[in-house]
Design a protein around this motif. Structure first.
Motif, short mmCIF file in Angstrom:
data_model
loop_
_atom_site.label_atom_id
_atom_site.label_comp_id
_atom_site.label_asym_id
_atom_site.label_seq_id
_atom_site.Cartn_x
_atom_site.Cartn_y
_atom_site.Cartn_z
N ALA A 197 11.41 -1.11 0.49
CA ALA A 197 11.34 -0.47 1.81
C ALA A 197 12.26 0.74 1.88
CB ALA A 197 11.69 -1.49 2.89
N GLN A 198 13.44 0.62 1.27
CA GLN A 198 14.37 1.75 1.25
C GLN A 198 13.76 2.93 0.51
OE1 GLN A 198 16.83 0.92 3.61
NE2 GLN A 198 18.44 1.44 2.17
N ALA A 199 13.15 2.67 -0.64
CA ALA A 199 12.55 3.75 -1.43
C ALA A 199 11.38 4.38 -0.68
CB ALA A 199 12.10 3.22 -2.78
N VAL A 200 10.56 3.56 -0.06
CA VAL A 200 9.41 4.06 0.69
C VAL A 200 9.87 4.94 1.85
CG1 VAL A 200 7.59 3.33 2.29
CG2 VAL A 200 7.78 2.26 0.04
N ASP A 201 10.84 4.46 2.60
CA ASP A 201 11.28 5.19 3.79
C ASP A 201 12.03 6.48 3.45
OD1 ASP A 201 10.16 3.20 5.31
OD2 ASP A 201 12.05 2.15 5.69
N ALA A 202 12.68 6.50 2.29
CA ALA A 202 13.49 7.67 1.94
C ALA A 202 12.68 8.79 1.32
CB ALA A 202 14.61 7.25 0.98
N ALA A 203 11.43 8.54 0.96
CA ALA A 203 10.63 9.56 0.28
C ALA A 203 10.31 10.72 1.22
CB ALA A 203 9.35 8.94 -0.26
N VAL A 204 10.70 11.91 0.84
CA VAL A 204 10.43 13.11 1.63
C VAL A 204 9.00 13.56 1.35
CG1 VAL A 204 11.10 15.52 2.02
CG2 VAL A 204 12.86 13.78 1.55
N ARG A 246 10.83 2.66 -10.62
CA ARG A 246 10.81 1.34 -11.25
C ARG A 246 10.78 0.23 -10.19
NH1 ARG A 246 14.81 0.91 -16.36
NH2 ARG A 246 13.42 -0.86 -16.76
N THR A 247 11.48 0.45 -9.09
CA THR A 247 11.45 -0.53 -8.00
C THR A 247 10.04 -0.64 -7.42
OG1 THR A 247 13.78 -0.28 -7.42
CG2 THR A 247 12.29 -1.00 -5.67
N LEU A 248 9.41 0.49 -7.16
CA LEU A 248 8.05 0.47 -6.61
C LEU A 248 7.08 -0.20 -7.58
CD1 LEU A 248 7.86 4.06 -5.06
CD2 LEU A 248 8.39 1.91 -3.89
N ALA A 249 7.21 0.11 -8.86
CA ALA A 249 6.33 -0.51 -9.85
C ALA A 249 6.54 -2.03 -9.90
CB ALA A 249 6.58 0.10 -11.22
N GLU A 250 7.78 -2.45 -9.81
CA GLU A 250 8.06 -3.89 -9.82
C GLU A 250 7.48 -4.57 -8.59
OE1 GLU A 250 11.88 -6.98 -9.88
OE2 GLU A 250 12.22 -4.83 -10.19
N MET A 308 4.52 5.63 -5.21
CA MET A 308 4.67 5.62 -6.66
C MET A 308 3.78 6.68 -7.30
SD MET A 308 4.23 2.38 -9.25
CE MET A 308 2.42 2.38 -9.21
N ARG A 309 2.53 6.74 -6.88
CA ARG A 309 1.60 7.73 -7.44
C ARG A 309 2.05 9.15 -7.09
NH1 ARG A 309 -3.78 4.55 -5.23
NH2 ARG A 309 -3.91 2.97 -6.89
N ASN A 310 2.40 9.35 -5.82
CA ASN A 310 2.76 10.70 -5.38
C ASN A 310 4.05 11.19 -6.04
OD1 ASN A 310 0.58 10.46 -3.67
ND2 ASN A 310 1.80 10.19 -1.81
N ALA A 311 5.05 10.31 -6.09
CA ALA A 311 6.34 10.71 -6.65
C ALA A 311 6.22 10.99 -8.15
CB ALA A 311 7.38 9.63 -6.39
N ALA A 312 5.46 10.16 -8.85
CA ALA A 312 5.27 10.39 -10.28
C ALA A 312 4.58 11.73 -10.52
CB ALA A 312 4.45 9.25 -10.89
N ALA A 353 0.83 -1.20 0.00
CA ALA A 353 0.00 0.00 0.00
C ALA A 353 0.87 1.25 0.00
CB ALA A 353 -0.92 -0.01 1.21
N LYS A 354 1.91 1.24 0.82
CA LYS A 354 2.81 2.40 0.85
C LYS A 354 3.53 2.55 -0.49
CE LYS A 354 3.79 2.10 5.82
NZ LYS A 354 4.84 1.82 6.82
N ALA A 355 3.97 1.44 -1.06
CA ALA A 355 4.67 1.50 -2.34
C ALA A 355 3.77 2.09 -3.42
CB ALA A 355 5.14 0.10 -2.73
#
Length: 516
Positions: free
Chosen positions: A457-464, A498-502, A50-54, A44-46
């Motif tokens: 998890a790294q990408a999710v946690d690092a998102a400002v 791309r990681t989140l999409a995968e 993904m939506r927000n960052a895009a 759910a977080k991913a």
């Protein structure tokens, strides 16, 4: 064995430990987050990130739908590629606009419930369309000003193309390969229904088809017209001119063509060509036989380009006789460590796509047996250039180039051209592992579910603010002259999206056990 068994149970145990709670945890923004029903917290977080960052990258960072390499987070008008760009200029060269388009495509495929992602992909592809040149492909940049300062012979906007080399399509640095992959994938995403994107793809592919040397199978660094046939020669060592350059053997053939018109593997072009032809075959079945034939011919070229014993690896560029040649003054006739690794990845990919050609995998075995004897620093590094010697190779690298163009072993002087990697990471262990895997498993190589979950998890946690990833450059900026501080880097955005999409996709297929 006991440690391995414990790892196998980790996904199951963690699923219970991380069961969904009512609503997001404290401090977790809900903007763009998917409903929690039937999905696990990380997925759910991913999906939300993904939506927000895009959306953030598209709405705030893009200029004319395109991107630079680095964008100052405090002043988005400060934008850098390999040079500083104004707000009317974008980077095509990776990690630039092409990579963002591909990331948007993969996000849209992972999340068809968010149609905006298709719009983002289309906008980015339209920026690429603006940068397409009349010879068929792309160059490093695109400039949207009525009178461009980064001049190019643009297909759709330039009336007068009297600007020298700006008519040439660039394969160097994977510029056109990645742009064409992006254009083809957006065309497919849109169901081939957008005439502008479909025509841009068709125009580029028609000219790409005439840029591979007939009979020979290789590609030049760039082209402005169809290339002439060349004989299918096998690589050989150039004749020595003695030791005047300070190496065991010195080489300087007379060349009848410019290096950019000769066969090249410079800057990891081999895998880029394979992937370009793979996607063309997959997406356009009416031309599939053509692209399959081109891909096979390219594999034949890569095998012929392998140097004979005692140094059975690859050079950076070859002359008309298929002998390693000089390019720029620091690009010497030599065994090229970086390019050799890229060629091996390309050959393994070709074998994975078509196991009926075992010669592609066999060539990798021969190269690995040699290169595994020349990497260094506990097998973590390999020289970009290793001096040629077909009799008794010392297998030594060099670090700099004299003013006259000759390499120097172990020079303490700074390199003549410092924006260059004279030592590169060794990928030989990973190549050996993939070579071994393909002996019994020819499915496409992909991240393990465990690694994918960790990266997600790294990408999710690092998102400002759950919408962007920042890279800090202090005390200096990302390029010479850039303001120090936080930047939105395109490479980071692309990697994470791309990681989140995968993860969003594979947690409904082969990685469901890691959906926690």
């Amino acid at each position: 064995m006991r440690n391995h068994a414990r790892l196998l149970f980790l996904p199951l145990l963690s699923m219970f430990a991380c069961a969904p709670t009512e609503g997001p945890p404290d401090g977790e923004a809900q903007t763009g987050e998917a409903p929690q029903a039937a999905v696990t917290p990380l997925r759910a977080k991913a999906l939300g990130r993904m939506r927000n960052a895009a959306k953030y990258f598209h709405d705030n960072v893009a200029r004319h739908g395109g991107y630079a390499w680095h964008h100052n987070a405090s002043n988005l008008s400060e934008r850098w590629g390999d040079i500083q760009l104004d707000e009317e200029q974008i980077m095509i060269q990776s990690p630039g606009t092409s990579d963002v388009a591909i990331a948007f495509v993969e996000a849209a495929l992972a999340d068809p419930a968010t149609p905006a992602l298709k719009t983002y992909a289309l906008d980015t592809a339209m920026a690429l369309r603006h940068g397409q040149v009349k010879s068929g492909g792309w160059r490093l940049y695109a400039d949207f000003k009525p009178t461009p300062t980064l001049r190019a012979c643009y297909l759709n906007t330039t009336a007068n193309c009297g600007c020298g080399g700006c008519t040439t399509t660039a394969y160097d640095d994977q510029v056109t390969q990645n742009a064409l992959i992006a254009m083809m994938r957006v065309d497919q995403l849109l169901g081939f229904a957008n005439a502008d994107i479909s025509s841009a793809s068709a125009y580029a592919r028609a000219r790409m088809e005439t840029s591979q040397y007939p009979t020979h199978g290789g590609f030049p660094q760039g082209f402005s017209a169809p290339v002439a046939a060349r004989p299918a020669l096998s690589a050989s060592y150039p004749p020595s001119i003695g030791t005047s350059c300070g190496l065991a053997q010195c080489h300087a053939n007379a060349y009848t063509t410019e290096y950019w018109d000769d066969p090249t593997l410079n800057d990891n072009l081999a895998t880029a060509f394979v992937e370009m032809l793979y996607w063309a075959q997959e997406i356009y079945p009416a031309r599939a036989a053509t692209y399959q034939s081109m891909r096979s011919a390219f594999g034949d070229f890569l095998r012929r380009a392998q140097m004979p014993q005692p140094q059975p690896a690859w050079a950076q560029q070859y002359d008309s006789q298929m002998q390693p040649r000089w390019a720029r003054s620091w690009e010497a006739p030599a065994i090229a460590g970086q390019e050799s690794q890229d060629v091996m990845w390309a050959l393994l990919r070709l074998y994975q796509l078509d196991p009926s050609v075992p010669a592609n995998r066999d060539a990798v075995a021969t190269a690995l047996a040699y290169l595994e004897t020349v990497d260094f620093a506990n097998d973590t590094l390999i020289h970009r250039y290793i001096e040629l010697d077909d009799t008794a190779p010392s297998n030594l690298g060099f670090y700099t180039v004299k003013a006259g163009g000759y390499p120097v072993r172990f020079s303490s002087a700074p390199p003549t051209y410092q924006n260059y990697a004279w030592e590169v990471p060794s990928q030989l262990a990973a190549l050996r592992a993939e070579y071994n895997r393909l002996a019994s498993d020819t499915t496409v190589m992909k991240r393990s579910c465990q690694q994918l979950r960790y990266d997600t998890a790294q990408a999710v946690d690092a998102a400002v603010n759950n919408e962007k990833w920042l890279t800090n450059y202090s005390p200096g900026g990302p390029r010479s002259g850039a303001t120090p501080g936080d930047y939105l880097d395109t490479s980071t955005f692309v990697r994470n999206l791309r990681t989140l999409a995968e993860f969003v996709t594979r947690t409904t297929t082969d990685c469901t056990a890691w959906n926690y």
